[in-house]
Design a protein around this motif. Structure first.
Motif, PDB file in Angstrom:
ATOM      1  N   CYS A   1      65.836  78.285  47.704  1.00 17.61           N
ATOM      2  CA  CYS A   1      66.395  77.263  47.561  1.00 17.61           C
ATOM      3  C   CYS A   1      67.331  76.716  48.785  1.00 17.61           C
TER       4      CYS A   1
ATOM      5  N   LYS B   1      68.883  73.042  48.788  1.00 23.99           N
ATOM      6  CA  LYS B   1      69.197  72.559  48.056  1.00 23.99           C
ATOM      7  C   LYS B   1      70.929  72.418  47.678  1.00 23.99           C
ATOM      8  N   PHE B   2      71.142  73.771  47.512  1.00 20.11           N
ATOM      9  CA  PHE B   2      72.991  73.826  47.530  1.00 20.11           C
ATOM     10  C   PHE B   2      73.514  72.773  46.581  1.00 20.11           C
ATOM     11  N   CYS B   3      73.291  72.773  45.126  1.00 14.22           N
ATOM     12  CA  CYS B   3      73.948  71.534  44.165  1.00 14.22           C
ATOM     13  C   CYS B   3      74.615  72.524  43.708  1.00 14.22           C
TER      14      CYS B   3
ATOM     15  N   TYR C   1      77.160  72.923  41.812  1.00 18.88           N
ATOM     16  CA  TYR C   1      77.345  74.001  40.700  1.00 18.88           C
ATOM     17  C   TYR C   1      76.379  75.207  40.831  1.00 18.88           C
ATOM     18  N   CYS C   2      75.623  75.397  41.767  1.00 21.14           N
ATOM     19  CA  CYS C   2      74.801  76.375  41.675  1.00 21.14           C
ATOM     20  C   CYS C   2      74.708  77.225  42.260  1.00 21.14           C
TER      21      CYS C   2
ATOM     22  N   VAL D   1      72.070  79.734  42.884  1.00 19.71           N
ATOM     23  CA  VAL D   1      70.580  80.421  43.565  1.00 19.71           C
ATOM     24  C   VAL D   1      70.274  80.531  44.983  1.00 19.71           C
ATOM     25  N   PRO D   2      70.616  79.106  45.896  1.00 25.22           N
ATOM     26  CA  PRO D   2      70.593  79.299  47.272  1.00 25.22           C
ATOM     27  C   PRO D   2      71.661  80.717  47.767  1.00 25.22           C
TER      28      PRO D   2
ATOM     29  N   ASN E   1      62.008  75.851  43.200  1.00 25.84           N
ATOM     30  CA  ASN E   1      61.194  75.007  43.940  1.00 25.84           C
ATOM     31  C   ASN E   1      59.847  74.508  44.473  1.00 25.84           C
TER      32      ASN E   1
ATOM     33  N   HIS F   1      61.689  69.740  42.486  1.00 25.77           N
ATOM     34  CA  HIS F   1      62.836  69.045  42.633  1.00 25.77           C
ATOM     35  C   HIS F   1      62.375  67.974  42.640  1.00 25.77           C
TER      36      HIS F   1
ATOM     37  N   GLN G   1      69.719  66.995  35.903  1.00 26.45           N
ATOM     38  CA  GLN G   1      71.117  67.082  35.473  1.00 26.45           C
ATOM     39  C   GLN G   1      72.007  66.254  35.278  1.00 26.45           C
TER      40      GLN G   1
ATOM     41  N   ARG H   1      72.757  66.215  44.203  1.00 28.62           N
ATOM     42  CA  ARG H   1      71.675  66.517  43.897  1.00 28.62           C
ATOM     43  C   ARG H   1      70.485  65.385  44.770  1.00 28.62           C
TER      44      ARG H   1
HETATM   45 FE1  SF4 Z   1      68.599  74.933  44.010  1.00 29.45          FE
HETATM   46 FE2  SF4 Z   1      67.955  73.549  40.874  1.00 29.45          FE
HETATM   47 FE3  SF4 Z   1      70.237  75.470  42.353  1.00 29.45          FE
HETATM   48 FE4  SF4 Z   1      70.248  72.634  42.498  1.00 29.45          FE
HETATM   49  S1  SF4 Z   1      70.025  73.421  40.626  1.00 29.45           S
HETATM   50  S2  SF4 Z   1      70.320  74.757  44.129  1.00 29.45           S
HETATM   51  S3  SF4 Z   1      67.866  72.317  43.416  1.00 29.45           S
HETATM   52  S4  SF4 Z   1      67.622  76.074  41.655  1.00 29.45           S
END
Ligand code: SF4
Ligand code: 5AD
Length: 437
Positions: free
Chosen positions: A154, A156-158, A160-161, A163-164, A199, A233, A260, A272
């Motif tokens: 990912c 996107k670097f939300c 809170y997240c 995952v990236p 994504n 997304h 979200q 977002r």
């Molecule tokens: Fe990426 Fe989804 Fe995490 Fe946002 S919430 S950073 S889109 S994985």
């Protein structure tokens, strides 16, 4: 030093991609001559395929390690998945495990296990794009509904997240390898394939075919009856994918599109990059081409500084959409993410609890209403497993609802049913005819 393991057990936590990765690690170890066991306490090697998305998920791995040490046969322990990626050598230091392997490196598991058997803790958290897929054994035996990872990571670097950081940058698997794996899955018994990606709708190839191009190609595979994809997304929701929901009969009427939160200020603070309105407009376009589509989403309550009024905007968005089913979570600060630094805005636990309960009351109400609206409809059900009662089988409707029915159909059969009862969490079907056996 531990002997080279003969039996193994894989336990996956978290998302569907971890389920997929767990299956592939299992296939890899079986190809090495190891035997799978359902009982973690009886295994020589236990792979904990972990999730880092919220604090609770992360803590589970450490309690599991403790439990295995107490009740198991002092197995070799491999920590895989996103906690492995995020915490790396710290896990070896904290929990004295034998192997730590990240989500992009698990094709090296056999070598890492061999290294651990020679007495050295083994660690691999490299992130070489899509190298692992080419190094994994072919798919041989799967259930009627199979997962297939097509995209990972990912960008996107939300705020809170994690995952990236744990899954790395967005990458798409090459078209041909996906088609080959899909064909192998169908040959191995799959009737339905769910395309997976953090994504997934960002999937693309050099020709710019986009996910809809891939779905059109999968549509041509004989023996494949159903196609799904998750997670999408809002910003990657291209016109072609929306249209695919009208054009491709095999593409199931279901869209998981997380929003979200319902407040533009909160969405901006979450990074977002879509607004409440731009999100709602996408859903309008999807519903215009596929009016019966089941919508799904993810919600976070109690993001730092979220006010009562802003939370009310989440409720009003939910009311405006009418989701078929959703996931909802309390905000959990994750180390290394920007939102975790917003400590002056942390929402008290009791406020988060109350917001989550209120949100879930709305979501449960809408899920029950969605199910009730399918009463009397005729649809197909893909039989996935046996039910509790004699002669009862369980499967999924096109809208991803659980359906139970009394039938002599077998796992993997597609039957057409009339929905004769709708409960908040499941439906009952009456068989009309066998579509595919
Ligand atoms: Fe990426 Fe989804 Fe995490 Fe946002 S919430 S950073 S889109 S994985
Ligand atoms: N706290 C709570 N929920 C989170 N999610 C992601 N990160 C966090 C976090 N720090 C949720 C989002 C995402 C889903 C997979 O998990 O809703 O869509």
């Amino acid at each position: 030093m531990k002997p080279t393991p003969k039996t193994f057990h894989v336990k996956s936590f978290g998302c569907q991609m971890n389920v997929y990765d767990g299956e592939r690690m299992g296939e890899l170890m079986a190809a090495q001559g190891m035997t799978a066991t359902d009982d973690a306490n009886a295994a020589d090697l236990v792979v904990l395929n972990t999730c880092h998305i919220r604090e609770k998920a992360t803590e589970k791995v450490y309690s599991d390690i403790g439990r295995l040490r107490k009740h198991g046969k002092d197995p070799m322990i491999a920590v895989a998945g996103c906690v492995a990626q995020a915490e790396g050598a710290e896990i070896v230091a904290r929990a004295k495990v034998d192997v730590v392997v990240g989500p992009q490196a698990y094709h090296n598991l056999p070598e890492l296990v061999a290294q651990a058997a020679s007495g050295n803790a083994a660690l691999d958290t490299d992130m070489p794009a899509t190298a692992k897929f080419g190094a994994l054994p072919a798919r041989r035996k799967v259930g009627p509904s199979a997962f297939l990872t097509v995209q990972e990571g990912c960008d996107k670097f939300c705020t809170y997240c994690v995952v990236p950081y744990t899954r790395g940058a967005e990458i798409s698997r090459p078209f041909d390898t996906i088609i080959d794996e899909a064909k192998a899955l169908v040959d191995a018994g799959a009737r339905e394939i769910t395309l997976l990606g953090q994504n997934v709708n960002a999937w693309d190839d050099a020709a710019g075919n986009g996910l809809h191009g891939l779905i059109h190609a999968l549509d041509r595979i004989e023996g494949l009856h159903r196609i799904r994809y998750t997670t999408s997304h809002p910003n990657d929701m291209r016109e072609g994918l929306i249209r695919a929901h009208a054009e491709i009969g095999k593409l199931m009427p279901f869209l998981h599109l997380p929003v979200q939160a319902g407040s533009d200020r909160v969405l901006k603070a979450m990074n977002r990059s879509h607004t409440r309105d731009s999100y709602l407009r996408i859903l309008d376009r999807v519903r215009a081409v596929r009016p019966d589509i089941a919508l799904s989403g993810d919600f976070i309550v109690g993001f730092p500084h979220e006010s009562d009024a802003e939370f009310e905007e989440t409720l009003s968005l939910v009311d405006a959409v009418g989701y078929a089913q959703c996931f909802s979570f309390k905000y959990s600060p994750r180390p290394g993410t920007p939102a975790a630094e917003m400590t002056d805005g942390f929402v008290p636990a009791e406020v988060m609890d109350e917001r989550l309960q209120r949100l879930q009351a709305h979501l449960n109400r809408d899920q029950a209403a969605f199910n009730a609206a399918t009463l009397g409809k005729r649809c197909t059900v893909l039989i996935e497993r046996k039910g509790k009662l004699p002669g009862q089988m369980l499967g999924k409707s096109p809208w991803l609802q659980s359906v139970h029915l009394t039938t002599d159909a077998q796992i993997g059969d597609l039957v057409e049913v009339d929905i004769v009862r709708a409960d908040p969490n499941s439906l009952a079907g009456m068989e009309r005819m066998r579509v595919a056996a």
